[in-house]
Design an enzyme around this catalytic site. Structure first.
Site, PDB file in Angstrom:
ATOM      1  N   GLY A   1      24.257  65.468 -25.108  1.00 42.75           N
ATOM      2  CA  GLY A   1      24.274  65.399 -23.648  1.00 42.75           C
ATOM      3  C   GLY A   1      25.671  65.316 -23.065  1.00 42.75           C
TER       4      GLY A   1
ATOM      5  N   LYS B   1      12.845  65.018 -24.105  1.00 39.08           N
ATOM      6  CA  LYS B   1      13.183  63.625 -23.771  1.00 39.08           C
ATOM      7  C   LYS B   1      12.275  63.167 -22.615  1.00 39.08           C
ATOM      8  CE  LYS B   1      17.723  64.362 -25.702  1.00 39.08           C
ATOM      9  NZ  LYS B   1      19.127  64.017 -25.758  1.00 39.08           N
TER      10      LYS B   1
ATOM     11  N   GLU C   1      22.519  65.209 -35.685  1.00 39.58           N
ATOM     12  CA  GLU C   1      22.893  65.132 -34.274  1.00 39.58           C
ATOM     13  C   GLU C   1      24.030  64.128 -34.106  1.00 39.58           C
ATOM     14  OE1 GLU C   1      19.373  66.539 -31.619  1.00 39.58           O
ATOM     15  OE2 GLU C   1      19.375  64.364 -31.762  1.00 39.58           O
TER      16      GLU C   1
ATOM     17  N   ASN D   1      13.596  69.266 -27.431  1.00 35.54           N
ATOM     18  CA  ASN D   1      13.298  67.848 -27.216  1.00 35.54           C
ATOM     19  C   ASN D   1      13.442  67.589 -25.721  1.00 35.54           C
ATOM     20  OD1 ASN D   1      13.171  65.093 -27.062  1.00 35.54           O
ATOM     21  ND2 ASN D   1      15.069  64.698 -28.198  1.00 35.54           N
TER      22      ASN D   1
ATOM     23  N   SER E   1      24.332  69.303 -27.615  1.00 38.34           N
ATOM     24  CA  SER E   1      24.940  70.282 -26.703  1.00 38.34           C
ATOM     25  C   SER E   1      24.850  71.716 -27.211  1.00 38.34           C
ATOM     26  CB  SER E   1      26.389  69.901 -26.379  1.00 38.34           C
ATOM     27  OG  SER E   1      26.441  68.666 -25.707  1.00 38.34           O
TER      28      SER E   1
ATOM     29  N   GLU F   1      18.989  58.040 -29.619  1.00 33.87           N
ATOM     30  CA  GLU F   1      18.672  57.265 -28.409  1.00 33.87           C
ATOM     31  C   GLU F   1      17.711  56.138 -28.741  1.00 33.87           C
ATOM     32  OE1 GLU F   1      17.536  60.662 -26.083  1.00 33.87           O
ATOM     33  OE2 GLU F   1      19.640  61.304 -26.007  1.00 33.87           O
TER      34      GLU F   1
ATOM     35  N   HIS G   1      15.684  59.361 -33.568  1.00 35.12           N
ATOM     36  CA  HIS G   1      16.653  59.929 -32.632  1.00 35.12           C
ATOM     37  C   HIS G   1      17.673  58.849 -32.282  1.00 35.12           C
ATOM     38  CE1 HIS G   1      18.485  61.737 -29.134  1.00 35.12           C
ATOM     39  NE2 HIS G   1      17.988  62.892 -29.529  1.00 35.12           N
TER      40      HIS G   1
HETATM   41  P1  13P Z   1      21.473  67.882 -25.755  1.00 36.04           P
HETATM   42  O1  13P Z   1      21.119  69.260 -26.246  1.00 36.04           O
HETATM   43  O2  13P Z   1      21.109  67.642 -24.328  1.00 36.04           O
HETATM   44  O3  13P Z   1      22.902  67.540 -26.069  1.00 36.04           O
HETATM   45  O4  13P Z   1      20.570  66.849 -26.598  1.00 36.04           O
HETATM   46  C1  13P Z   1      20.515  66.958 -27.965  1.00 36.04           C
HETATM   47  C2  13P Z   1      19.435  66.079 -28.464  1.00 36.04           C
HETATM   48  O5  13P Z   1      19.548  64.862 -28.409  1.00 36.04           O
HETATM   49  C3  13P Z   1      18.224  66.706 -29.003  1.00 36.04           C
HETATM   50  O6  13P Z   1      17.418  65.780 -29.645  1.00 36.04           O
END
Ligand code: 13P
Length: 246
Positions: free
Chosen positions: A170, A11, A164, A9, A208, A95, A93
């Protein structure tokens, strides 16, 4: 035996030059023993499709509209994505749930819109740190997934689920393999009860995931691969994670 799936992903990251370099490296390291895909920002869908043409690396979007078409400025429909050959769409997601106030129902409607065009929705669920500390993890993820199961009914067996934990995204703070496995087992039981074939559905872990922790996570009985954020932007790391999946 479920074949593992690793999805990057990106982002809101990327550029023409960086994407070309990353995708060339990912393609160059084939074959992989798992299914592999990248979910990229909308403007890069065309060039990603072109870069990956002829390879077995798939691509997807990071969202899609719940609507078929119409006056929804800024939205992109699942049918438009499908026209490009889009295979996956991440929906729900954390976010988007947090920054765009997406409800469980809206996430379910997006999953339904994706499936209706033949795109596999990757439905994200996960608890915040406060919810985990309050002992509400199972309750939260089951509620998020239940909304999707309820709307999709017999089609719910077609989705991919991604667990997640919000506190692991992150932050460099990964769920332990045991913590992740425990939630995956809960989700699989819920999918099994609802669809009758939870045993063949894929449940990814995200938060992560790095080259050095992927193998132990993927070794858990109910972890069928990963949804990778930051580490999917670095070719060597993403390739190493894919290798850890098989
Ligand atoms: P990270 O791997 O940067 O922690 O992000 C995970 C994520 O949100 C994947 O959709």
């Amino acid at each position: 035996m479920r074949r593992k799936l690793v999805v990057g992903n990106w982002k809101m990251h990327g550029s023409h030059a960086a994407n070309a370099e990353l995708l060339a490296a990912v393609i160059g390291a084939r074959p992989y023993g798992c299914d592999l895909a990248v979910c990229v920002p909308y403007p890069y869908l065309t060039e990603t499709a072109a870069s990956l043409a002829g390879s077995d690396v798939r691509w997807g979007a990071q969202d899609c509209s719940a609507h078929e078409q119409g006056a929804y400025t800024g939205e992109v429909s699942a049918a438009m994505l499908r026209e490009f050959g889009c295979r996956y769409a991440i929906v729900g997601h954390s976010e988007r749930r947090a920054y765009h106030a997406e409800s469980d129902l809206l996430v379910a409607q997006k999953a339904q819109a994706a499936l209706a065009t033949g795109i596999t929705p990757i439905v994200c669920v996960g608890e915040t740190l406060a919810q985990r500390e309050a002992g509400e993890t199972d309750l939260v993820v089951k509620r998020q997934l239940a909304a999707v199961i309820h709307l999709l009914a017999h089609c719910a067996g077609e989705i991919v689920v991604a667990y997640e934990p919000v506190w692991a995204i992150g932050t460099g703070r990964t769920a332990t393999p045991e913590q992740a496995q425990a939630v995956h087992a809960v989700l699989r039981a819920q999918l099994q009860a609802a669809t009758g074939h939870g045993e063949r559905m894929r449940i990814l872990y995200g938060g992560s995931v790095k080259a050095d922790n992927a193998a132990t996570l993927f070794a858990q009985a109910d972890i069928d691969g990963g949804l990778i954020g930051g580490a999917s932007l670095k070719a060597a790391d993403f390739i190493a994670i894919a290798r850890a999946a098989g």
